[in-house]
Design a protein around this motif. Sequence first.
Motif, PDB file in Angstrom:
ATOM      1  N   LEU A 231      12.588  10.455  -5.929  1.00 48.06           N
ATOM      2  CA  LEU A 231      11.499  11.275  -5.412  1.00 48.06           C
ATOM      3  C   LEU A 231      11.655  12.697  -5.925  1.00 48.06           C
ATOM      4  O   LEU A 231      12.749  13.277  -5.855  1.00 48.06           O
ATOM      5  CB  LEU A 231      11.515  11.264  -3.877  1.00 48.06           C
ATOM      6  N   ASN A 232      10.552  13.275  -6.450  1.00 43.09           N
ATOM      7  CA  ASN A 232      10.594  14.662  -6.902  1.00 43.09           C
ATOM      8  C   ASN A 232      10.242  15.604  -5.747  1.00 43.09           C
ATOM      9  O   ASN A 232      10.111  15.183  -4.588  1.00 43.09           O
ATOM     10  CB  ASN A 232       9.659  14.867  -8.094  1.00 43.09           C
ATOM     11  N   ALA A 233      10.068  16.883  -6.069  1.00 38.25           N
ATOM     12  CA  ALA A 233       9.792  17.874  -5.031  1.00 38.25           C
ATOM     13  C   ALA A 233       8.473  17.623  -4.323  1.00 38.25           C
ATOM     14  O   ALA A 233       8.307  17.978  -3.151  1.00 38.25           O
ATOM     15  CB  ALA A 233       9.801  19.274  -5.649  1.00 38.25           C
ATOM     16  N   ASP A 234       7.504  17.017  -5.029  1.00 39.69           N
ATOM     17  CA  ASP A 234       6.199  16.725  -4.426  1.00 39.69           C
ATOM     18  C   ASP A 234       6.170  15.368  -3.730  1.00 39.69           C
ATOM     19  O   ASP A 234       5.108  14.863  -3.387  1.00 39.69           O
ATOM     20  CB  ASP A 234       5.117  16.764  -5.511  1.00 39.69           C
ATOM     21  N   HIS A 235       7.325  14.745  -3.595  1.00 36.36           N
ATOM     22  CA  HIS A 235       7.456  13.452  -2.922  1.00 36.36           C
ATOM     23  C   HIS A 235       6.764  12.329  -3.709  1.00 36.36           C
ATOM     24  O   HIS A 235       6.292  11.349  -3.127  1.00 36.36           O
ATOM     25  CB  HIS A 235       6.888  13.519  -1.495  1.00 36.36           C
ATOM     26  N   ASN A 236       6.699  12.482  -5.021  1.00 37.07           N
ATOM     27  CA  ASN A 236       6.164  11.438  -5.892  1.00 37.07           C
ATOM     28  C   ASN A 236       7.322  10.694  -6.551  1.00 37.07           C
ATOM     29  O   ASN A 236       8.397  11.264  -6.789  1.00 37.07           O
ATOM     30  CB  ASN A 236       5.261  12.034  -6.981  1.00 37.07           C
ATOM     31  N   ILE A 237       7.099   9.412  -6.849  1.00 39.69           N
ATOM     32  CA  ILE A 237       8.149   8.583  -7.441  1.00 39.69           C
ATOM     33  C   ILE A 237       8.214   8.802  -8.945  1.00 39.69           C
ATOM     34  O   ILE A 237       7.205   8.686  -9.646  1.00 39.69           O
ATOM     35  CB  ILE A 237       7.905   7.094  -7.127  1.00 39.69           C
ATOM     36  N   ILE A 238       9.409   9.114  -9.441  1.00 36.55           N
ATOM     37  CA  ILE A 238       9.669   9.257 -10.879  1.00 36.55           C
ATOM     38  C   ILE A 238      10.554   8.089 -11.290  1.00 36.55           C
ATOM     39  O   ILE A 238      11.613   7.853 -10.691  1.00 36.55           O
ATOM     40  CB  ILE A 238      10.358  10.592 -11.204  1.00 36.55           C
ATOM     41  N   PHE A 239      10.118   7.361 -12.336  1.00 37.69           N
ATOM     42  CA  PHE A 239      10.834   6.152 -12.774  1.00 37.69           C
ATOM     43  C   PHE A 239      11.526   6.395 -14.107  1.00 37.69           C
ATOM     44  O   PHE A 239      10.929   6.916 -15.055  1.00 37.69           O
ATOM     45  CB  PHE A 239       9.855   4.982 -12.901  1.00 37.69           C
ATOM     46  N   THR A 240      12.798   6.015 -14.181  1.00 38.79           N
ATOM     47  CA  THR A 240      13.569   6.076 -15.427  1.00 38.79           C
ATOM     48  C   THR A 240      14.023   4.665 -15.777  1.00 38.79           C
ATOM     49  O   THR A 240      14.838   4.075 -15.050  1.00 38.79           O
ATOM     50  CB  THR A 240      14.802   6.982 -15.279  1.00 38.79           C
TER      51      THR A 240
END
Length: 319
Positions: A107-116
Amino acid sequence: MKIEQYISQLLYRYQCVTVPGFGAFLTEIQSAQLNESSNSFFPPKKTISFNGYLKNNDGLLANHIAQAEKTSYDYAVSAIGHEVLSWKKELEQNGTLFIKNIGELRLNADHNIIFTPSDQHNYLTSSFGLSPFVSPLVQREVFEQRIATLEPTITETEVIEYFSEETSRSGSFLKYAAIFVLGLAVAGGIGYPMYQNQIASQTVVVENAVQKQVQNKIQEATFFIKNPMPAVTLTVAEKEESKSYHIVAGAFRSERGAQKLYTILIKNGFENAKCIEMNKYGLYPVLYASYATMQEAERAQREIHKAENPEAWILIENL
């Protein structure tokens, strides 16, 4: 139940695997690559991405789990829901979630999911057995040619003495050789023009004979057609462009529910909407429209997300 192993199995065969209530893992083929700075070679592979907006249950994962576990479809759906709750809880508490052989979500600062995505696993079956490798740098060396001295050095005085002795010994031989060469020159000056004249005369005779045969063949082959056949005009039908990218509005277990949604789409102005036959999962998909390229389908999907249905997703299949 750990459902990541079943997701991995489906990623080998499909471009989109949806986890109901969580999101979808999408694959795209990437060609072979060369890293010139490190002399590294990488085979073709499937790159994985994540789309958190595709949450509708398309039945693919649930049916696969039900067949693999030899259980019911409803139990598989319930197991997926339980695992999704566990994933969401781990994301909220730790901020990261690692899914084996697939990748890491955070989760990033905006509470969105970042996928790697994980780079340790290749889902492209045609690249099975191929692995990255590093080629050693080719060292090019310049070799100098060195000519070894094979004979001892001879002084100028020795050279003069040698030629003086040889000249005295071979004087008579050079006289006879000079007379022989002069005779050959005279014979060649007289005989060569006679030979050229003979060749030229024979060439003229052969050319005349060939021209005569060609004229006879032309006269024999000349004719006219009084009533020629009319020209035939062929009409080739244009091949219809294949449209393999479809925007799905929903999938129903009953054909009646699919027809109801299809009627609503036509009423709302979606003239290219379709209600296709039951698929292998026992569902009746309803499509907004079909497109020839992924770019067109994604462009239309964004418009539908804004105006109609934020959960519409793309199906890639030749119907």
